[in-house]
Design an enzyme around this catalytic site. Structure first.
Site, PDB file in Angstrom:
ATOM      1  N   TYR A  12       1.990   3.227  -0.093  1.00  0.00           N
ATOM      2  CA  TYR A  12       2.021   2.157   0.796  1.00  0.00           C
ATOM      3  C   TYR A  12       1.978   0.821   0.134  1.00  0.00           C
ATOM      4  O   TYR A  12       2.713   0.036   0.530  1.00  0.00           O
ATOM      5  CB  TYR A  12       1.151   2.315   1.911  1.00  0.00           C
ATOM      6  CG  TYR A  12       1.233   1.529   3.062  1.00  0.00           C
ATOM      7  CD1 TYR A  12       2.153   1.588   4.092  1.00  0.00           C
ATOM      8  CD2 TYR A  12       0.214   0.557   3.232  1.00  0.00           C
ATOM      9  CE1 TYR A  12       2.379   0.776   5.317  1.00  0.00           C
ATOM     10  CE2 TYR A  12       0.439  -0.525   4.382  1.00  0.00           C
ATOM     11  CZ  TYR A  12       1.426  -0.138   5.266  1.00  0.00           C
ATOM     12  OH  TYR A  12       1.661  -0.965   6.320  1.00  0.00           O
ATOM     13  N   LYS A  34       5.020  -1.813   0.041  1.00  0.00           N
ATOM     14  CA  LYS A  34       4.996  -3.300   0.680  1.00  0.00           C
ATOM     15  C   LYS A  34       5.022  -4.471  -0.230  1.00  0.00           C
ATOM     16  O   LYS A  34       5.363  -5.388   0.167  1.00  0.00           O
ATOM     17  CB  LYS A  34       3.694  -3.122   1.682  1.00  0.00           C
ATOM     18  CG  LYS A  34       3.822  -2.238   2.903  1.00  0.00           C
ATOM     19  CD  LYS A  34       4.761  -2.472   3.526  1.00  0.00           C
ATOM     20  CE  LYS A  34       4.936  -1.712   5.121  1.00  0.00           C
ATOM     21  NZ  LYS A  34       5.854  -2.166   6.089  1.00  0.00           N
TER      22      LYS A  34
END
Length: 305
Positions: free
Chosen positions: A162, A166
């Site tokens: 993640y 991002k």
């Protein structure tokens, strides 16, 4: 544009919001519709996508849904085509869709990593590419709003996948802002913080998240610190989608609770130049007393959403 009362409106605009059946995406879709935009709601769950469409229509807005997992080029093309088919054009693309597969490095599988990359990073790429092509075909510019996270800005324990995607999404926004400027297409990264199902999994925030789910307000100190509800973030999406934001591009802007924040790009914090170059021993000396106090402390890193 702004109405006679100075209120920002999106009348005549058409938006796609990926992953908008619930949570932050739902808040974005409903806020865009309330400001006057027609919205394509996207989710992998037909029921929640339909419910969001119905909420928008019941409030007097325009919406339609596309049930498809983002990532593949065909899905991005379908979303853009639906916007044009239903409402005649596309002006705004919000790449919000995502999944979580949180595990520490030793426990993370290839499948855990690849699914998060496919949904977040490839989904942002394919949807952004398809939207930009439509914007250029129409003429008149457009708005790409790419959704990042504090985890991508400073890392978060257990989120190799993640945090990586991002961070990549914010970097993509910098590149696209340069590449698409001549077409009057703005590209900005949104860095939201809100009480979501993901935040509810963080042990120190679980009780507050459960209270918020019951309709209790988020404590004022937390709001001041940058943690609120999904609806608190939505006004930033409306602004970035509007004509009022025509001069803002290549930025990473955060909003959570009562706190609006502008994130900086990574910069050199300290430099030394050594004639003739560096050997390992000289580097060891420089990273000791010379750079003492400027080295990053991983223990202070961490993201909320």
């Amino acid at each position: 544009m702004a109405g006679d009362d100075g209120k920002i409106t999106l009348d005549g605009k058409v938006a796609v919001v990926t992953g908008s059946g619930r949570g932050l995406g739902q808040a974005y879709a409903e806020a865009l519709a309330a400001a006057g935009a027609a919205v394509i709601v996207n989710d992998i769950d037909a029921d929640v996508a339909g419910a969001t469409v119905e909420r928008i229509r019941s409030a007097g807005g325009q919406a339609a849904s596309v049930v498809v997992p983002v990532g593949p080029t065909a899905a991005a093309d379908e979303l853009v085509a639906k916007a044009v088919e239903e409402f005649g054009r596309l002006d705004i693309m919000v790449t919000n869709a995502g999944v979580l597969r949180d595990k520490t490095l030793k426990n993370m599988s290839d499948e855990d990593f690849d699914l998060v990359v496919e949904t977040h990073l490839r989904g942002t790429f394919t949807c952004g590419r398809a939207a930009a092509a439509q914007f250029r075909e129409q003429g008149g510019g457009g708005r790409l709003i790419l959704v990042g996270s504090p985890a991508g800005q400073r890392g978060n324990f257990g989120q190799t996948n993640y945090s990586a995607v991002k961070a990549g999404i914010v970097a993509i926004s910098w590149v696209w802002a340069m590449e698409l400027a001549r077409d009057e297409i703005t590209v900005n990264a949104l860095v939201p913080v809100a009480m979501t199902r993901m935040v509810a999994t963080i042990p120190r925030l679980r009780e507050v998240a459960e209270a918020a789910e019951r309709g209790e307000p988020v404590p004022e100190d937390m709001r001041q610190g940058g943690l609120g509800m999904a609806v608190d973030v939505a006004p930033l999406v409306v602004f970035l989608a509007s004509d009022a934001a025509a001069g803002i591009t290549g930025q990473a802007i955060g909003l959570g609770g009562d706190k609006l924040a502008l994130w900086s790009r990574p910069e050199e914090t300290s430099t030394l130049v050594r004639s003739g170059g560096w050997d390992a021993e000289a580097i060891a000396g420089a990273l000791g007393p010379t750079f003492d106090g400027t080295l990053h402390d991983p223990a202070k890193a961490g993201g909320t959403a």
